[in-house]
Design an enzyme around this catalytic site. Structure first.
Site, PDB file in Angstrom:
ATOM      1  N   ASP A 282     -29.130 -13.113  45.161  1.00 44.40           N
ATOM      2  CA  ASP A 282     -28.084 -14.131  45.289  1.00 44.40           C
ATOM      3  C   ASP A 282     -26.783 -13.599  45.872  1.00 44.40           C
ATOM      4  O   ASP A 282     -26.085 -14.317  46.587  1.00 44.40           O
ATOM      5  CB  ASP A 282     -27.782 -14.751  43.919  1.00 44.40           C
ATOM      6  CG  ASP A 282     -28.917 -15.616  43.413  1.00 44.40           C
ATOM      7  OD1 ASP A 282     -29.709 -16.094  44.237  1.00 44.40           O
ATOM      8  OD2 ASP A 282     -29.020 -15.805  42.184  1.00 44.40           O
ATOM      9  N   ARG A 283     -26.411 -12.363  45.518  1.00 45.05           N
ATOM     10  CA  ARG A 283     -25.056 -11.894  45.812  1.00 45.05           C
ATOM     11  C   ARG A 283     -25.097 -10.648  46.690  1.00 45.05           C
ATOM     12  O   ARG A 283     -25.734  -9.649  46.349  1.00 45.05           O
ATOM     13  CB  ARG A 283     -24.307 -11.612  44.493  1.00 45.05           C
ATOM     14  CG  ARG A 283     -24.088 -12.872  43.673  1.00 45.05           C
ATOM     15  CD  ARG A 283     -23.432 -12.606  42.333  1.00 45.05           C
ATOM     16  NE  ARG A 283     -24.283 -11.855  41.419  1.00 45.05           N
ATOM     17  CZ  ARG A 283     -25.297 -12.371  40.730  1.00 45.05           C
ATOM     18  NH1 ARG A 283     -25.602 -13.662  40.856  1.00 45.05           N
ATOM     19  NH2 ARG A 283     -26.008 -11.614  39.910  1.00 45.05           N
TER      20      ARG A 283
ATOM     21  N   TYR B 299     -32.708 -26.640  44.040  1.00 46.06           N
ATOM     22  CA  TYR B 299     -31.463 -27.244  43.594  1.00 46.06           C
ATOM     23  C   TYR B 299     -31.362 -28.670  44.147  1.00 46.06           C
ATOM     24  O   TYR B 299     -31.960 -29.013  45.169  1.00 46.06           O
ATOM     25  CB  TYR B 299     -30.268 -26.437  44.096  1.00 46.06           C
ATOM     26  CG  TYR B 299     -29.965 -25.178  43.312  1.00 46.06           C
ATOM     27  CD1 TYR B 299     -30.877 -24.633  42.416  1.00 46.06           C
ATOM     28  CD2 TYR B 299     -28.749 -24.519  43.475  1.00 46.06           C
ATOM     29  CE1 TYR B 299     -30.583 -23.486  41.706  1.00 46.06           C
ATOM     30  CE2 TYR B 299     -28.446 -23.367  42.772  1.00 46.06           C
ATOM     31  CZ  TYR B 299     -29.368 -22.853  41.889  1.00 46.06           C
ATOM     32  OH  TYR B 299     -29.073 -21.713  41.189  1.00 46.06           O
TER      33      TYR B 299
ATOM     34  N   ARG C 235     -29.429 -20.444  51.293  1.00 46.32           N
ATOM     35  CA  ARG C 235     -29.780 -21.088  50.030  1.00 46.32           C
ATOM     36  C   ARG C 235     -28.525 -21.769  49.510  1.00 46.32           C
ATOM     37  O   ARG C 235     -27.474 -21.725  50.120  1.00 46.32           O
ATOM     38  CB  ARG C 235     -30.346 -20.086  49.016  1.00 46.32           C
ATOM     39  CG  ARG C 235     -31.897 -20.039  49.000  1.00 46.32           C
ATOM     40  CD  ARG C 235     -32.472 -19.895  47.594  1.00 46.32           C
ATOM     41  NE  ARG C 235     -32.104 -21.015  46.748  1.00 46.32           N
ATOM     42  CZ  ARG C 235     -31.966 -20.929  45.428  1.00 46.32           C
ATOM     43  NH1 ARG C 235     -32.162 -19.784  44.801  1.00 46.32           N
ATOM     44  NH2 ARG C 235     -31.625 -21.998  44.723  1.00 46.32           N
TER      45      ARG C 235
END
EC number: 3.2.1.18
Length: 470
Positions: A151-152, A406, A118
């Protein structure tokens, strides 16, 4: 002849033959040495003509048989002289957008080892353009793909690969390790920055020329993060926008100026922008503009204008009444240059971009006001300065029946043109949360560049059938 005489005769004969063999060997050696020097004294006959070029290495095979002397594989290297990128050109005029690249990663990943990614983007250098993304350290069909909606993690890394290919374990290059990134080339070498670590104590590692150069600790203890698309360099100075702090309240944003990966200056955010995340930057006529995401309040995008030579900046909001964040309210009657325009639900924002060039200004946004679906480009003259500016041209990139994500800006600054041609990419997110029948969250990429011609619209959606992954 008695036995002793026979022994003496045989020994004498052997010694004579040995001496003769030695003399023949010496004569052969002398002949070869003489011929070697003879060849060396006649360069026009036996020395290959070497053509030096401005590229990396010239290899010339010249096989010459002359008295058993063989000359082969003469290699002459000449380093290509590189200089720092200089952003002297204006943006090219754009009347529509043409396709540049589409990797079809999800479609290919149904039957191949394709990495889960991503936050993708593109970035160019003197040799060409590459695709970048944050890998999740697993493939679409791998069991570790479960949970990649997050995300992390310690398993993420900034990877790059040849433009147009789908990212696999076999064709990517790891630029740095982390879950937030930016990367850019200064004309001599590439700088890449990755953030990693826990939310309350993340850090950045700055790489230049393939080696770690600088480390930056968290300054607010709340998810130190950066642009998720390329930075831009001018005469060796590469400004990068970083934020640390809340996503839904005032945070601490800094503009950090690097040269060869080393910090030259740090500025706290100045101007009217109230919240900054995930800036999309481009350069022209000596200035760098970054169009960002206000995740706290604004459906209109903040704009940071950077003078990299003076190492100073200002910030404001995009003045146009054409709102480009998601989610967003209906476009108002007037825009606002100095304050955020609130409204829209349920999502607080998405990474986006614009090219702001007077009458030649273009804005990108999702077609849906409420979700990351569809994508369109709108020509909005004077969008940066006119609060009543509105679209004069429109091009669909992704139809509203398909997911987007995005988006960001990039430019091939080394293309042989009289101007810098604007380009952009759109992330085509598939999987969770919208498509919960699969365990993963990933994306493919589509990229387009400006054209002076007036081209037609088409939908460049992802195109993968999720049912095939069940």
């Amino acid at each position: 002849m008695n036995p002793n005489q026979k022994i003496i005769c045989i020994s004498a004969t052997g010694m004579t033959l040995s001496v003769v063999s030695l003399l023949i060997g010496i004569a052969n050696l002398g002949l070869n040495i003489g011929l070697h020097y003879k060849v060396g004294d006649t360069p026009d006959a036996n020395t290959p003509n070497v053509n030096e070029t401005n590229s990396t290495t010239t290899i010339i095979n010249n096989n010459t048989q002359n008295n058993f002397t063989n000359i082969t594989n003469i290699i002459v290297s000449k380093n290509e002289e590189r200089t720092f990128l200089n952003l002297t050109k204006p943006l090219c005029e754009v009347n529509s957008w043409h396709i540049l690249s589409k990797d079809n990663a999800i479609r290919i990943g149904e039957d191949a080892h394709i990495l889960v990614t991503r936050e993708p983007y593109l970035s160019c250098d003197p040799q060409g353009c590459r695709m970048f993304a944050l890998s999740q350290g697993t493939t679409l069909r791998g069991r570790h793909a479960n949970g990649t909606i997050h995300d992390r993690s310690p398993f993420r890394a900034l990877i790059s690969w040849e433009m147009g290919q789908a990212p696999s374990p076999y064709n990517v290059r790891v630029e740095c390790i982390g879950w937030s990134s930016t990367s850019c080339h200064d004309g001599i070498s590439r700088m890449s920055i990755c953030m990693s670590g826990p939310n309350n104590n993340a850090s950045a590692v700055v790489w230049y020329g393939g080696r770690p150069v600088t480390e930056i600790p968290s300054w607010a203890g709340n998810i130190l993060r950066t642009q998720e698309s390329e930075c831009v360099c001018h005469r060796g100075i590469c400004p990068v926008v970083m934020t640390d702090g809340p996503a839904n309240n005032r945070a601490a944003t800094k503009i950090i100026y690097f040269k060869e990966g080393k910090i030259q200056k740090i500025e706290e955010l100045a101007g009217n922008a109230q919240h900054i995340e995930e800036c999309s930057c481009y350069g022209a006529v000596g200035m760098i503009k970054c169009i960002c995401r206000d995740n706290w309040k604004g459906a209109n995008r903040p704009v940071i204008t950077i003078d990299s030579e003076m190492m100073t900046h200002t910030s404001k909001y995009l003045c146009s009444k054409v709102l480009t964040d998601t989610s967003r309210p209906n476009d108002p009657t007037n825009g606002d240059c100095d304050a955020p325009i609130t409204g829209g639900s349920p999502d607080p924002g998405v990474k986006g971009f614009a090219f702001l060039d007077g009458e030649n200004s273009w804005l990108g946004r999702t077609i849906s006001k409420d979700s990351r679906s569809g994508y369109e480009m709108l020509k909005v003259p004077n969008a940066e300065t006119d609060t009543r500016s509105e679209p004069t041209s429109h091009q669909v990139i992704i139809n509203n029946q398909n997911w987007s994500g995005y988006s960001g800006a990039f430019i091939d600054y080394w293309a042989n043109k009289e101007c810098f041609n604007p380009c952009f990419y759109v992330e085509l997110i598939r999987g969770r949360p919208k498509e919960s029948s699969v365990l993963w969250t990933s994306n493919s990429i589509v990229a387009l560049c400006g054209s002076r011609e007036r081209l037609g619209s088409w939908s460049w959606h992802d195109g993968a059938e999720i049912i095939y992954f069940k």
